[in-house]
Design an enzyme around this catalytic site. Structure first.
Site, PDB file in Angstrom:
ATOM      1  N   ASP A   1       0.863  -1.184   0.000  1.00 33.05           N
ATOM      2  CA  ASP A   1       0.000   0.000   0.000  1.00 33.05           C
ATOM      3  C   ASP A   1       0.900   1.234   0.000  1.00 33.05           C
ATOM      4  O   ASP A   1       1.790   1.378   0.835  1.00 33.05           O
ATOM      5  CB  ASP A   1      -0.890  -0.020   1.256  1.00 33.05           C
TER       6      ASP A   1
ATOM      7  N   ASP B   1      -4.026   2.314  -4.878  1.00 35.43           N
ATOM      8  CA  ASP B   1      -2.634   2.314  -4.410  1.00 35.43           C
ATOM      9  C   ASP B   1      -2.276   1.043  -3.636  1.00 35.43           C
ATOM     10  O   ASP B   1      -1.351   1.037  -2.853  1.00 35.43           O
ATOM     11  CB  ASP B   1      -2.367   3.556  -3.541  1.00 35.43           C
ATOM     12  N   GLU B   2      -3.038  -0.049  -3.848  1.00 34.66           N
ATOM     13  CA  GLU B   2      -2.712  -1.258  -3.091  1.00 34.66           C
ATOM     14  C   GLU B   2      -2.935  -2.524  -3.909  1.00 34.66           C
ATOM     15  O   GLU B   2      -3.700  -2.534  -4.869  1.00 34.66           O
ATOM     16  CB  GLU B   2      -3.519  -1.322  -1.796  1.00 34.66           C
TER      17      GLU B   2
HETATM   18  P1  TTP Z   1      -5.217   5.009   1.310  1.00 32.28           P
HETATM   19  O1  TTP Z   1      -4.188   3.986   0.994  1.00 32.28           O
HETATM   20  O2  TTP Z   1      -6.317   4.653   2.221  1.00 32.28           O
HETATM   21  O3  TTP Z   1      -4.525   6.290   1.958  1.00 32.28           O
HETATM   22  P2  TTP Z   1      -3.120   6.947   1.625  1.00 32.28           P
HETATM   23  O4  TTP Z   1      -2.344   6.163   0.621  1.00 32.28           O
HETATM   24  O5  TTP Z   1      -3.337   8.377   1.271  1.00 32.28           O
HETATM   25  O6  TTP Z   1      -2.398   6.930   3.016  1.00 32.28           O
HETATM   26  P3  TTP Z   1      -1.754   5.686   3.781  1.00 32.28           P
HETATM   27  O7  TTP Z   1      -0.295   5.990   3.881  1.00 32.28           O
HETATM   28  O8  TTP Z   1      -2.420   5.655   5.117  1.00 32.28           O
HETATM   29  O9  TTP Z   1      -2.022   4.464   2.957  1.00 32.28           O
HETATM   30  O10 TTP Z   1      -5.871   5.541  -0.019  1.00 32.28           O
HETATM   31  C1  TTP Z   1      -5.114   5.688  -1.215  1.00 32.28           C
HETATM   32  C2  TTP Z   1      -5.551   6.924  -1.965  1.00 32.28           C
HETATM   33  O11 TTP Z   1      -6.928   6.819  -2.276  1.00 32.28           O
HETATM   34  C3  TTP Z   1      -5.373   8.206  -1.186  1.00 32.28           C
HETATM   35  O12 TTP Z   1      -4.082   8.767  -1.345  1.00 32.28           O
HETATM   36  C4  TTP Z   1      -6.448   9.073  -1.750  1.00 32.28           C
HETATM   37  C5  TTP Z   1      -7.529   8.117  -2.185  1.00 32.28           C
HETATM   38  N1  TTP Z   1      -8.637   8.128  -1.223  1.00 32.28           N
HETATM   39  C6  TTP Z   1      -9.711   8.972  -1.446  1.00 32.28           C
HETATM   40  O13 TTP Z   1      -9.755   9.668  -2.472  1.00 32.28           O
HETATM   41  N2  TTP Z   1     -10.732   9.008  -0.530  1.00 32.28           N
HETATM   42  C7  TTP Z   1     -10.725   8.251   0.611  1.00 32.28           C
HETATM   43  O14 TTP Z   1     -11.668   8.328   1.437  1.00 32.28           O
HETATM   44  C8  TTP Z   1      -9.607   7.378   0.836  1.00 32.28           C
HETATM   45  C9  TTP Z   1      -9.551   6.544   2.095  1.00 32.28           C
HETATM   46  C10 TTP Z   1      -8.602   7.358  -0.100  1.00 32.28           C
HETATM   47 MG    MG Z   2      -2.116   4.103   0.821  1.00 32.54          MG
END
Ligand code: TTP
Ligand code: MG
Length: 343
Positions: free
Chosen positions: A8, A105-106
């Site tokens: 992720d 992103d995962e």
């Molecule tokens: P995430 O992997 O949940 O968050 P992140 O990558 O920003 O942070 P982390 O380091 O905790 O993983 O989500 C990936 C992307 O998806 C995030 O950068 C933006 C998008 N996203 C949204 O647009 N709305 C949301 O509610 C969430 C949770 C994510």
């Molecule tokens: Mg993330």
């Protein structure tokens, strides 16, 4: 022994924005909407610096601004994030024949056949850093659940192997909200039962959880708290539904003409089902009338299928339910297969 890797990206949208705004590195950054904090819109993500002020995904931009008025607000640039996401997904494909894409992103990788999964994880992280300039967090575990929870344990830039025997030490002390699949509602319900940590949840007899929640949900919570998960990786993302529609050259009230079109549409969709190796469990038919008003009827099958005869029969039954409106002329007919499953 199965071995699953979950990867992720860290603060993904914000991290990508920092690539083109290096002067903002180390600053609190919020990405959301059009990047204007007093407009309508929500936070897509926030840099770790901004999260320290309580800013998080899903929060209205105005609230984020109230919590952190000196945060830098940037607009969402989805095409750019998607392009980088595709690059990373392509890179991951080279390390495992089975890659399940999670969100943008995962992803999960099946590394069961690999001798040194931690070594592979290091290489993957390094290659992503070299090729995109971004950091990722990786978790390795005996199933998807533990791999996913492991990747979250040491964010950002983490790499955590979480064998089953570490659950008690590393997972049980965490608040229930950190358990995969527990949202605010379940969290509140568990809190009302006096359950705050995953370890406390693990100690609740499954019979109690089954009564408190729906049975399937109760079982899930019990198993998840014990790190049990046997869901397989699905290499291919299953779409929610497949549909197709056709507009008549001239509006028609002729049931035979409509049924013939329905037949052709269903045939085409069944071919797509076969190609994608999917089964459908619901069939809906939509008619749009000459005045552009549309109605839909849907039918659920006892079991998922890709058999043309069964699916067409369901579509015909849907169509017959429109009979009361037969007098009206039809402009368009559409068929949609839903509740799709891998074959
Ligand atoms: P995430 O992997 O949940 O968050 P992140 O990558 O920003 O942070 P982390 O380091 O905790 O993983 O989500 C990936 C992307 O998806 C995030 O950068 C933006 C998008 N996203 C949204 O647009 N709305 C949301 O509610 C969430 C949770 C994510
Ligand atoms: Mg993330």
């Amino acid at each position: 022994m199965p071995c699953i890797l979950h990867i992720d990206m860290d603060a993904f949208f914000a991290a990508v924005e920092l690539l083109r705004h290096p002067e903002l590195r180390g600053e609190p950054v919020v990405v959301g909407g059009r990047g204007v904090p007093f407009e309508r819109g929500v936070v897509s993500t926030a840099s770790y610096e901004a999260r320290r002020f309580g800013v998080h995904s899903g929060m209205p931009l105005r609230t984020a601004f109230r919590l952190c008025p000196f945060c830098h607000f940037l607009p969402v640039d989805a095409p750019v994030y998607l392009k980088i996401s595709e690059h990373i997904k392509a890179l991951l494909q080279t390390y495992s024949p089975t890659v399940e894409e999670g969100g943008i992103d995962e992803a999960f990788l099946d590394l069961s056949e690999v001798a040194d999964p931690v070594g592979i994880a290091r290489i993957i992280k390094e290659r992503i850093r070299e090729e995109t300039g971004l950091t990722a967090s990786v978790g390795i575990g005996p199933n998807k659940l533990l791999a996913k929870m492991a990747s979250d344990l040491e964010k950002p830039d983490g790499l955590v192997a979480l064998p089953g025997e570490d659950i008690e030490r590393r997972i049980w002390p965490l608040p229930v909200r950190r358990l995969w699949g527990v949202g605010p509602r379940t969290e509140a319900h568990l809190k009302s039962m006096g359950v705050k940590t995953i370890g406390e949840l693990a100690g609740i007899p499954p019979a109690v959880l089954v009564v408190e929640f729906k049975p399937s949900r109760g079982h899930y919570l019990h198993r998840a708290a014990h790190g049990i998960d046997d869901t397989p990786l699905t290499a291919q993302r299953v779409p929610k539904s497949l549909g197709h529609q056709a507009t008549f050259q001239r509006d028609t009230g002729d049931p035979e003409a409509i049924e013939a079109e329905l037949n052709a549409l269903t045939e085409g969709l069944v071919m797509r089902l076969h190609n994608m190796r999917l089964l459908a469990r619901s069939v809906s038919v939509r008619l749009r009338y000459a005045d552009f008003e549309s109605h839909t009827h849907a039918l659920h099958l006892p079991e998922p299928t890709d058999d043309f005869a069964v699916l067409f029969e369901a579509a015909r039954k849907d169509l017959h339910r429109f009979n009361r409106e037969r007098a009206r002329k039809v402009r368009l007919v559409g068929v949609r297969f839903g509740d799709l499953h891998p074959a």
